[in-house]
Motif scaffolding. Sequence first.
Motif, PDB file in Angstrom:
ATOM      1  N   GLU A 290       0.818  -1.207   0.000  1.00  0.00           N
ATOM      2  CA  GLU A 290       0.000   0.000   0.000  1.00  0.00           C
ATOM      3  C   GLU A 290       0.853   1.260   0.000  1.00  0.00           C
ATOM      4  O   GLU A 290       0.546   2.235  -0.691  1.00  0.00           O
ATOM      5  N   LEU A 293       2.123   1.930  -3.465  1.00  0.00           N
ATOM      6  CA  LEU A 293       1.095   2.439  -4.375  1.00  0.00           C
ATOM      7  C   LEU A 293       0.724   3.879  -4.058  1.00  0.00           C
ATOM      8  O   LEU A 293       0.159   4.580  -4.906  1.00  0.00           O
ATOM      9  N   ARG A 297      -0.401   7.058  -6.541  1.00  0.00           N
ATOM     10  CA  ARG A 297      -1.621   7.814  -6.258  1.00  0.00           C
ATOM     11  C   ARG A 297      -1.345   9.312  -6.241  1.00  0.00           C
ATOM     12  O   ARG A 297      -2.116  10.113  -6.797  1.00  0.00           O
ATOM     13  N   HIS A 313      -9.337   5.887  -6.899  1.00  0.00           N
ATOM     14  CA  HIS A 313      -9.149   4.751  -5.995  1.00  0.00           C
ATOM     15  C   HIS A 313      -9.897   3.517  -6.478  1.00  0.00           C
ATOM     16  O   HIS A 313      -9.388   2.387  -6.375  1.00  0.00           O
ATOM     17  N   LEU A 371       2.431   1.405 -13.391  1.00  0.00           N
ATOM     18  CA  LEU A 371       1.691   0.812 -12.278  1.00  0.00           C
ATOM     19  C   LEU A 371       1.209  -0.588 -12.641  1.00  0.00           C
ATOM     20  O   LEU A 371       1.283  -1.525 -11.818  1.00  0.00           O
ATOM     21  N   THR A 375       2.328  -4.239 -10.788  1.00  0.00           N
ATOM     22  CA  THR A 375       1.358  -5.155 -10.167  1.00  0.00           C
ATOM     23  C   THR A 375       1.068  -6.380 -11.021  1.00  0.00           C
ATOM     24  O   THR A 375       0.165  -7.155 -10.692  1.00  0.00           O
ATOM     25  N   PHE A 390      -5.259  -0.406  -7.967  1.00  0.00           N
ATOM     26  CA  PHE A 390      -4.376  -0.315  -6.805  1.00  0.00           C
ATOM     27  C   PHE A 390      -4.464  -1.621  -6.017  1.00  0.00           C
ATOM     28  O   PHE A 390      -5.062  -1.677  -4.944  1.00  0.00           O
TER      29      PHE A 390
END
Length: 652
Positions: A290, A293, A297, A313, A371, A375, A390
Amino acid sequence: MPRRGERKQRVRSSAPEPLPTRDLDHIGIRTLTWTRRGAKANHFINPAKYRCSVLAAQLADEWITYTRSMALANGGADMANAVRGFAKFVDKHLPTLGVDPAKARLDGYVVDLVEVIHAWEEDLRQHHGLRSNSPYAKTNSLLTLLEQRALKDTSMPEALRVRAQAPPAYPPHPGEPLDEFSNAERIALRDAARDAVRALESRLARGRTLLESGIDPREGGWHEPANLLWAATHPSLLTVKVLKPQFRQNVLSWPEPVKALLPTAADGTLLKRGFRYLVAEVGRLLFPTEMDLQAFRVLLLLGMSDTSPEELHYLQLPDIEFTDSGVRLVQRKMRAHRVRADLHPDPEAEEEAPEFAGDGAWDVPGLLRRLLAATELSRKVFPDADPWLFLAVERRRRGVLDAELADFTDRERRFGGWIAEQRDAAGRPLKISKPHEIRRLRKTAKVVRAVALGGTVSDLAGDDHHVEVYRLHYAHGTTAHVLAGRSINRAQKWVFDRMTQPARPVLVTQEAEQRLEDPEVADDLGLDTEQAKALRTGELDMGLVNCRNPYASPHRNDAKVCHVAPAMCMLCRNAVVFTSQIPRLVLLSDHIEQMRARLTPRHWHALWGRQAAALAEVFSECADLIPAARREIAELGLRLDLPLGMRTEFDR
C-alpha cells in the motif's frame, strides 16, 4: 407407601403464559446484509435490548425499508447507528421524567417524542461538542425515517409528523475548507513520489531477478533467499507456521543471506525481527504494498485535475483502455452517482501508431503503464483477487500474504504516514503543511490548471464541476486569492494609468515634416507610406491637428469616422501635430484659459484639465516656436474655429 417425611413435594403445573401481543410478533433482530467490494457485511438492530422495544422495532423497520428502497452504498450504517443511539437515550431519559420507556411508540400519544427528540439533540451536542457534525447527521437520519413513516401511517401524532418535516435543530458545522499545497510543496511531493516509484521499480527488478534462480524450498532448502521468493509466489508455502520449524527462534542465528532480508538501520542493527517481518519483506521484493502504491496515487492526482481521489481509488482494469493517442478511463463517482469516461492524451504520441505503447514518462498514460507493470506479478500469483488498479499485497492475518484493494485507511499507510517516510535530496524530512489530506492534491491540481488557463470561474470549473461548486470548494484557496488580487491590481493600474497618463499626440518637427514621406522617417513616427503622404497633403487634417486614421478612433468600436474630433484630439494616440499647427494650439490654450475664468474650478478641471495638461506638454517640447506662433496670430488675424457642438457642450 412412602414413610412419613419421605413424601415428595407435588410439582404443580404452572399456569400458561399469556399469548404475546401483536406488537411482540415484530420485536426480533433486524439484520441487513450488503456487499461491498466483494465482501459481505451485516448491520443489525436488536429491539429486545432496549426497554422501548416497540419504538426501536418501528424505527428498525423503517431503516430496512429506506436502505433497500434507496440502495444506500454503505448499507444504511449511519441510520442504524442513529436508531440504536436514540433508543438507548430514550431508555435513559424517560425514567427521569417518571415515564416507562416501554410506552414510547411512533403511533402513541403517551410519550411526547417531539420533546424527547429535542432532548436527544441537546445531549448529542454536549457529548460531541460544538464543532462536530455528528449531532446533525444522527438527527437528520432519525427525522428521515420519521418522515418516511409519516407518509404511510395516519396514526402518527400531528406534532411528530410536523417535526419530521423540519430540519435538525443544530445545523452542521461549516468547518475550515482545505487549502491547496503551495507550489514548493507540490514540487517536493512530486519529486518524492518519483523517487519512491524509481525505488520500487528497482526493488522489484532485484527481487524478480533473484526469483529466476529460485526453486521449491522443500527441495532446495529454506535458507536460500531465492527459494523463499519462489515460496512467495505460492503463498500457502510462505507462512509463519511453515517457517517456524525451518529456522531457530533466535533471529541472530539465522543465515546471513536470510537475515539480510530484514530491515536494518544505517549501522547494520536489525530494526524488525521475527517470522512475520520476514514474510512481509520477502513479499515486498516481488509485490507492491500500500505504501508503494501511495506514490502512484500522488502522481496521478497531480496529473489528473478532473479526477477525484474516490474516482481514482476505485478504478479497475476493465475501466482502463489504451488508445492510439493516450488512455481512456471510465470513472465512477459514488457520491454523485455518476459514471463518465475521460481521455488522457499522450503529448508525444505517434500519429499513426496502432496503440500507445507508453514511453515510461511521468504523464498519466506512462504512470498507468508503470503501475500495471509493477502489479503484474501480483495478479498472476493471486488470480482470485478483484481486478483493482491499486492492488496491494500485504501480510494479512495468520501471517499469510494476500492481495486486496489498497484501502489507504490504516494510520501508518495513510497519506500523512507516507509523507512522514519521505526525504528530500539532502536526506531531511519533507516540510509539508498540515493537514495531510489527499484531497488537497486535487485542489493543488485545480490551482495549477487555474494558473495555466486563467480566465473566468466558468472556465476554471471545467467539465467536472458546476460553477457554484468550484466557487465554494476551490476558488477560496490561497493561490486563487493571490491571482484574483493580482488581476484586480492589474486592472486598477490600467485604469489609473489611463487617468494619470493619458495618450499624447506625436509632435513632428519642421525638418521631419519635409521628409515625412521617407520610409525611415515615417517608420520612426509609426506611420506607413500612405499615411505619411495623406498627412503631407492635408487629407487627414481634423481642424486642430492631424489624425493617423479617423476610422480607428479609440473612442468608438464600429469602424466609423471619429465623432469627438477636434474636442478630444489632444488626448488621442492617433493625433499628429505639425509645427505649422502650433498657432491653432496656442489659440486653443488661450480659449481654455478664458474658460477657467468662466467655469468653477471643479467643472473646468473635468472639461478642460486634461486638455490643458496635454497642451502644456506639447508646448514644453517646442517652447522656441511659441513666440513666432503668437506673432503669426497677430499679423494674420487668426482666430480659433471650433464646431458649434463643441462650444455648446464644453463652454457652459
